[in-house]
Write an enzyme that holds these catalytic residues in place. Structure first.
Site: not given
Ligand code: GLA
Length: 372
Positions: A22, A107, A110-111, A157
């Protein structure tokens, strides 16, 4: 929760494919989860944002005029960062009480942080009577992650958390922010989300290091090629110019170039319902994250190996920033229970960690509900 004015949610996410591309301007294929952060919010007539949590005893009070001073909080730093970036963008921040309820495991890759940042901004906008564009919210949430939390992340994310659609994956071009929604139709197969449960504490420093390596690569390649971002580089160009790059940087670029190509083919596979092809691409993506990008590690590799050894599993890979967190596996739905049992046992035997499996639907990004 009747005493609150709004219930605002933003989603956690998975990423089918397109990892660590990204921030190189590549395309990614995330989907928003029904695991989410919910914010119950009401104005309180003060100049404070009072935070409480359904799952924590902590209470934190943020002064609206000093939002830059909360970076070191254990809990509340993401909310402070999100509010600060929204304020700096010229939006009014209203004193309020916010009750936070996060079902995205922290952690886990999964954001959860994106879900917290996005839902906090959307909630602040709701009580201020604003109806901002979800993309604007995503961009400010990303700024909070970069400038406040110190992770120089891409946009995937926060975009997925804000703009996801029920039962759809997003094909997001991270260079232009154009997004195509594709129905997530997997036929007889399902995606199994598995947490390796290894705390991934290296993530910030290693993530930022990978990012710097790709920036170095771009500068070196731009001396010979007219490209705006690494994702512009074709596989053929990479082969021609690879020798310009130092060995480690070359491996990083190889990952980016081949992963972008895998996203392109995965889009065709998904549209054609070709699950075998999609599964193979997941496996190739993991191998490249392991060997070229070097963001996996013993535990994620063991989890993926266990999954890939099962004939009901067409493909499996680590998702997110890496060094721990979750994998996704494309598994025949009728065999999913046996699959989980096998993977749990094999992984425990190999590493001593107890894998966790999450059931989640593919869901909408931001939702705003007026309560009274
Ligand atoms: C984390 C970052 C994203 C992306 C992913 C890897 O989740 O927040 O922006 O770079 O790693 O794809």
């Amino acid at each position: 929760m009747k005493e609150y004015s709004f219930k605002v949610t933003a989603a956690g996410r998975i990423n089918i494919i397109g990892e660590h591309v990204d921030y190189c301007g590549g395309k990614v294929m995330p989907a928003a989860l029904s695991l989410k952060n919910t914010v119950y919010i009401r104005p309180n007539g003060t100049n404070k944002i009072n935070l409480s949590w359904t799952t924590l005893p902590d209470k934190v009070s943020l002064d609206i005029d000093k939002l830059e001073s909360y970076k070191d909080l254990k809990y509340g730093n993401y909310q402070a960062g999100a509010a600060l970036m929204w304020q700096r963008a010229g939006h009014k921040i209203t004193g309020c009480d916010m009750l936070q309820d996060c079902t995205v495991p922290f952690g886990s890759g999964l954001s959860s942080s994106a879900a917290i940042e996005v839902s906090t901004i959307a909630a602040l906008a709701a009580i201020a009577g604003e109806k901002p564009d979800s993309v604007e919210i995503a961009l400010k949430a990303q700024q909070a992650e970069r400038e406040y939390a110190g992770v120089n992340c891409g946009i995937m994310d926060q975009y997925a958390s804000a703009c996801g659609k029920k039962d759809s994956v997003m094909l997001l071009d991270c260079h232009t922010l154009e997004c195509e929604y594709l129905p997530l139709q997997l036929g007889d197969y399902s995606l199994v989300i598995t947490n390796c449960k290894k705390p991934h504490n290296l993530i910030e420093s290693k993530y930022n290091e990978r990012r710097e390596e790709t920036e170095t690569a771009l500068k070196l390649l731009q001396q010979r090629l007219d490209i705006n971002c690494l994702a512009d580089l074709t596989v053929a160009q990479f082969k021609t110019f690879a020798t310009l790059l130092p060995p480690v940087i070359r491996k990083r670029v190889e990952h980016v170039v081949t992963e972008c190509e895998r996203v392109r083919v995965a889009t065709l596979a998904l549209k054609a319902g070709n699950m075998e092809m999609l599964g193979r691409l997941l496996n190739m993506s993991h191998a490249s994250l392991r060997d070229n990008y070097e963001v996996t590690g013993k535990e994620p590799d063991a989890l993926v190996d266990a999954a890939q050894s099962q004939s009901c599993c067409l493909g499996s890979r680590l998702i997110g920033g890496g060094f721990g967190g979750c994998t996704i596996s494309l598994v025949k739905t009728k065999d999913a229970d046996e699959f989980k049992e096998f993977v749990y046992n094999a992984y425990y035997k190999e590493t001593g960690y107890k894998a966790e499996f999450y059931a989640s639907d593919i869901s909408d990004g931001i939702t705003v509900e007026k309560l009274n």
